[in-house]
Scaffold this motif. Structure first.
Motif: not given
Length: 129
Positions: A106-129
């Motif tokens: 896979f040539t264009r793969v990246r990892s999200l730095a800090g994961g969903i924890t960092a995402w949440r800390e930035q107040g970014l949107p989450l999808h809940l089921r």
């Protein structure tokens, strides 16, 4: 020589590209495959909008329809040149996943730095089921 999980993650991070939550958020509308490599119960607690759940333990098997996953592959893994972002809770599992996907071609793969924890800390949107 015995290696710790932290050593393995550090080695993977040295060989992959990471993307910050701030850099990923405006690109969610792009044709990016978001793969949440957490376990299904973790995924159910909230995930990035549009993410698919392929747990870390079966990710590599899903690439080529391995018998370990009933010879089924996920369509998200069908093109090795697509933009893929993997994430987990804090970024360790996703770093290992990104590294192995790179090793699998896979040539264009990246990892999200800090994961969903960092995402949440930035107040970014989450999808809940």
């Amino acid at each position: 020589m015995t290696l710790s999980a932290n050593t393995l993650v550090a080695e993977a991070r040295a060989r992959i590209r990471e993307l910050t939550p701030e850099a990923l958020a405006p690109r969610l509308a792009d044709d990016i495959v978001l793969i949440d490599v957490r376990e299904p119960a973790e995924f159910e607690t909230g995930h990035l909008p549009g993410a698919i759940n392929i747990p870390r333990g079966v990710l590599e098997f899903q690439v080529e329809a391995h018998p370990a996953v009933a010879c089924v592959t996920d369509p998200a893994l069908s093109a090795r040149d697509r933009d893929i972002v993997v994430y987990c809770r804090t970024g360790g599992r996703s770093a290992l996943a990104a590294y192995n996907l790179q090793r699998m071609g896979f040539t264009r793969v990246r990892s999200l730095a800090g994961g969903i924890t960092a995402w949440r800390e930035q107040g970014l949107p989450l999808h809940l089921r």
